[in-house]
Scaffold this motif. Structure first.
Motif, PDB file in Angstrom:
ATOM      1  N   ARG A  64       0.849  -1.194   0.000  1.00 24.93           N
ATOM      2  CA  ARG A  64       0.000   0.000   0.000  1.00 24.93           C
ATOM      3  C   ARG A  64       0.883   1.242   0.000  1.00 24.93           C
ATOM      4  NH1 ARG A  64      -5.566  -0.514   2.728  1.00 24.93           N
ATOM      5  NH2 ARG A  64      -5.968  -2.733   2.643  1.00 24.93           N
ATOM      6  N   ARG A  69      -3.767   3.243  -0.073  1.00 24.85           N
ATOM      7  CA  ARG A  69      -4.317   2.662  -1.301  1.00 24.85           C
ATOM      8  C   ARG A  69      -3.442   1.503  -1.756  1.00 24.85           C
ATOM      9  NH1 ARG A  69      -4.443   8.657  -3.314  1.00 24.85           N
ATOM     10  NH2 ARG A  69      -2.251   8.163  -3.126  1.00 24.85           N
ATOM     11  N   TRP A  70      -4.103   0.507  -2.375  1.00 21.09           N
ATOM     12  CA  TRP A  70      -3.344  -0.612  -2.925  1.00 21.09           C
ATOM     13  C   TRP A  70      -2.403  -0.095  -4.007  1.00 21.09           C
ATOM     14  CZ3 TRP A  70      -3.834  -4.541   0.101  1.00 21.09           C
ATOM     15  CH2 TRP A  70      -5.047  -4.851   0.687  1.00 21.09           C
TER      16      TRP A  70
END
Length: 91
Positions: A64, A69-70
């Motif tokens: 992340r 966020r990925w």
């Protein structure tokens, strides 16, 4: 109107869930969220929010960024008909 994903960009699991999508019937839990086009890019993806009525198992890399966020796209794996949407936590 729901836009169906291109069959050239998704696998069988993505195509299977596309027919189960419907417009939201009320407030959506992800209203106001933005989705980036990829790690390290400023480009934002256009997202069409749908009724949260299907549980889809996805494959994700655990990496992340600093915003949580990925870093890599989630890949659809399979529909989980044995799991009710109400059992899933809202992020």
């Amino acid at each position: 109107m729901i836009r169906r994903p291109s069959t050239t960009r998704v696998g069988a699991a993505g195509r299977a869930v596309a027919d189960k999508l419907a417009p939201p019937r009320g407030p959506h839990p992800w209203t106001g969220w933005t989705f980036s086009a990829g790690w390290g890019t400023q480009r934002t993806l256009e997202a069409v929010l749908v009724q949260p009525g299907v549980v889809m198992e996805v494959d994700v890399d655990v990496a992340r960024d600093s915003a949580g966020r990925w870093r890599h796209p989630a890949r659809p794996h399979r529909i989980r008909a044995d799991v009710d949407v109400q059992e899933m936590p809202v992020p």
